[in-house]
Design a protein around this motif. Structure first.
Motif, PDB file in Angstrom:
ATOM      1  N   ARG A   6      36.239  51.288  41.563  1.00 37.25           N
ATOM      2  CA  ARG A   6      34.783  51.442  41.502  1.00 37.25           C
ATOM      3  C   ARG A   6      34.396  52.771  40.858  1.00 37.25           C
ATOM      4  N   VAL A   7      35.054  53.859  41.251  1.00 40.30           N
ATOM      5  CA  VAL A   7      34.749  55.176  40.684  1.00 40.30           C
ATOM      6  C   VAL A   7      35.037  55.202  39.188  1.00 40.30           C
ATOM      7  N   TYR A  10      32.308  53.359  37.354  1.00 42.40           N
ATOM      8  CA  TYR A  10      31.100  54.180  37.228  1.00 42.40           C
ATOM      9  C   TYR A  10      31.303  55.328  36.242  1.00 42.40           C
ATOM     10  N   ALA A  13      30.900  53.917  32.818  1.00 48.32           N
ATOM     11  CA  ALA A  13      29.475  53.714  32.536  1.00 48.32           C
ATOM     12  C   ALA A  13      28.794  55.049  32.236  1.00 48.32           C
ATOM     13  N   LEU A  14      29.126  56.066  33.009  1.00 44.11           N
ATOM     14  CA  LEU A  14      28.558  57.388  32.777  1.00 44.11           C
ATOM     15  C   LEU A  14      28.949  57.925  31.400  1.00 44.11           C
ATOM     16  N   LEU A 131      29.246  48.551  34.828  1.00 43.47           N
ATOM     17  CA  LEU A 131      28.371  48.517  36.001  1.00 43.47           C
ATOM     18  C   LEU A 131      28.570  47.249  36.826  1.00 43.47           C
ATOM     19  N   ALA A 134      31.817  47.637  38.755  1.00 42.22           N
ATOM     20  CA  ALA A 134      31.647  48.542  39.892  1.00 42.22           C
ATOM     21  C   ALA A 134      30.927  47.831  41.035  1.00 42.22           C
ATOM     22  N   ARG A 135      29.924  47.062  40.693  1.00 45.68           N
ATOM     23  CA  ARG A 135      29.173  46.329  41.712  1.00 45.68           C
ATOM     24  C   ARG A 135      30.046  45.283  42.401  1.00 45.68           C
ATOM     25  N   SER A 138      32.214  46.931  44.875  1.00 46.09           N
ATOM     26  CA  SER A 138      31.453  47.280  46.082  1.00 46.09           C
ATOM     27  C   SER A 138      31.265  46.073  46.980  1.00 46.09           C
TER      28      SER A 138
END
Length: 158
Positions: A6-7, A10, A13-14, A131, A134-135, A138
């Protein structure tokens, strides 16, 4: 390992956002400099004498896009084999594939500028894929932490 997945999603995406910001800073800085009388030609591009607000954006975009983003993409793909939830490998594979295509387009667009449009459009695709991945990580983590159902359901209070 889902947290790592997940990190990394993200972070990928960043990085797309950082890439967009860096190239926008560079291009707007260059156009402002040219409008103020600056001249850019092949000799200026090959030397380090051309200085304007935003010139660092070109460096950030280039180094980030050829080093940092591919490293994050590869680590993301590797982590997907250990995340152990449905779709983890597929989403990370799609992201890594987009990263590879992005790097190639970034290189070849210097010879074929029209590829720059595809480079920008696929960057948005990479952002969305990262994204969504990552979702999904989660959601998988939340579902795994829920207590198992015993099969007996209480009637809802009315």
């Amino acid at each position: 390992m889902r947290a790592v997945y997940r990190v990394l999603a993200y972070l990928l995406a960043l990085e797309v956002v950082v890439q967009a910001a860096a190239i926008a800073w560079a291009v707007f800085g260059l156009t402002t400099w040219i409008e103020g009388g600056g001249v850019l030609d092949k000799a200026g591009m090959e030397s380090e004498s051309v200085v304007f607000d935003g010139v660092t954006g070109f460096m950030v975009h280039g180094m980030n896009g050829t080093l940092i983003v591919p490293i994050f993409g590869l680590l993301f793909l590797i982590s997907s084999f250990f995340a152990r939830f449905p779709g983890a490998i597929a989403w990370a594979g799609a992201a890594f594939g987009l990263v590879v295509i992005q790097v190639a387009l970034g290189i070849f667009a210097h010879s074929i500028p029209a590829l720059g449009m595809l480079h920008g459009a696929l960057a948005l695709g990479l952002l969305v894929v990262a994204l969504v991945a990552a979702r999904k990580a989660s959601v998988a983590t939340a579902a795994a932490s829920e207590p198992a159902s015993t099969g007996s359901h209480a009637a809802p209070l009315v």
